[in-house]
Design a protein around this motif. Structure first.
Motif, mmCIF file in Angstrom:
data_model
loop_
_atom_site.group_PDB
_atom_site.id
_atom_site.type_symbol
_atom_site.label_atom_id
_atom_site.label_comp_id
_atom_site.label_asym_id
_atom_site.label_seq_id
_atom_site.Cartn_x
_atom_site.Cartn_y
_atom_site.Cartn_z
ATOM 1 N N SER A 10 6.627 -1.423 11.553
ATOM 2 C CA SER A 10 6.742 -0.017 11.178
ATOM 3 C C SER A 10 8.019 0.239 10.387
ATOM 4 N N ASP A 11 8.791 -0.810 10.138
ATOM 5 C CA ASP A 11 10.044 -0.698 9.397
ATOM 6 C C ASP A 11 9.796 -1.015 7.917
ATOM 7 N N PRO A 12 9.910 -0.007 7.043
ATOM 8 C CA PRO A 12 9.658 -0.246 5.619
ATOM 9 C C PRO A 12 10.496 -1.374 5.016
ATOM 10 N N SER A 13 11.740 -1.524 5.457
ATOM 11 C CA SER A 13 12.596 -2.566 4.874
ATOM 12 C C SER A 13 12.099 -3.963 5.255
ATOM 13 N N VAL A 14 11.521 -4.118 6.444
ATOM 14 C CA VAL A 14 10.967 -5.411 6.862
ATOM 15 C C VAL A 14 9.740 -5.746 6.014
ATOM 16 N N VAL A 15 8.860 -4.777 5.831
ATOM 17 C CA VAL A 15 7.652 -4.991 5.032
ATOM 18 C C VAL A 15 8.035 -5.293 3.578
ATOM 19 N N ARG A 34 3.802 11.978 8.706
ATOM 20 C CA ARG A 34 2.683 12.092 9.650
ATOM 21 C C ARG A 34 2.053 10.750 9.993
ATOM 22 N N TYR A 35 2.446 9.712 9.314
ATOM 23 C CA TYR A 35 1.821 8.416 9.513
ATOM 24 C C TYR A 35 2.876 7.354 9.784
ATOM 25 N N THR A 36 2.499 6.380 10.596
ATOM 26 C CA THR A 36 3.376 5.256 10.915
ATOM 27 C C THR A 36 2.921 4.047 10.116
ATOM 28 N N LEU A 37 3.866 3.392 9.503
ATOM 29 C CA LEU A 37 3.570 2.154 8.788
ATOM 30 C C LEU A 37 3.091 1.108 9.788
ATOM 31 N N VAL A 38 1.978 0.446 9.465
ATOM 32 C CA VAL A 38 1.436 -0.618 10.305
ATOM 33 C C VAL A 38 1.867 -1.971 9.753
ATOM 34 N N GLY A 39 1.825 -2.109 8.419
ATOM 35 C CA GLY A 39 2.195 -3.366 7.784
ATOM 36 C C GLY A 39 1.683 -3.432 6.369
ATOM 37 N N GLY A 40 1.659 -4.636 5.829
ATOM 38 C CA GLY A 40 1.226 -4.780 4.446
ATOM 39 C C GLY A 40 0.856 -6.208 4.106
#
Length: 133
Positions: A10-15, A34-40
């Protein structure tokens, strides 16, 4: 369809750090309130790189992908219908919402084509994009 993230966080910098070496352009990993990052994940279609992101809120999933505008404008492997491409060139935005709670938003950001697809209303999806940090 199924999209299995290569990285889940959920951490944009990790993705961003995980995917950037496999994508040949600088892409964005926005925080959507409103949304949580799941991944990429990243893919190559033809000779063109794509960055794919997945966000979630409760049961609602948002699929977000990015590609270089010039790759899409060339119309070789990646392409958009002429009316969509013309609308993007004129306004920078394209919306499709043929049925309630099923939305597609395409826009230009710097040199990228960004696209989000979700089973939510256009207004809700657009508000989430505009509220991103």
């Amino acid at each position: 369809g199924n999209l299995v993230p290569q990285v889940t966080s959920s951490d944009p910098s990790v993705v961003q750090a995980f995917l950037q070496p496999s994508v040949d352009f600088r892409f964005n990993v926005p925080k959507m309130k409103r949304y949580t990052l799941v991944g990429g994940t990243s893919t190559v279609y033809g000779k063109h790189h794509l960055a794919h992101l997945v966000y979630k809120h409760d049961k609602d999933v948002v699929y977000f992908y990015q590609a270089r505008f010039r790759d899409v404008a060339e119309g070789t492997s990646l392409s958009l219908p002429a009316d969509v491409l013309n609308e993007l060139k004129l306004t920078g935005w394209y919306f499709e919402n043929h049925i309630p709670d099923c939305s597609l938003i395409v826009w230009l950001s710097d040199s990228l084509v960004c696209c989000v697809i979700a089973d939510v209303s256009k207004d809700q999806l657009l508000a989430s994009l505009q509220e991103s940090e």
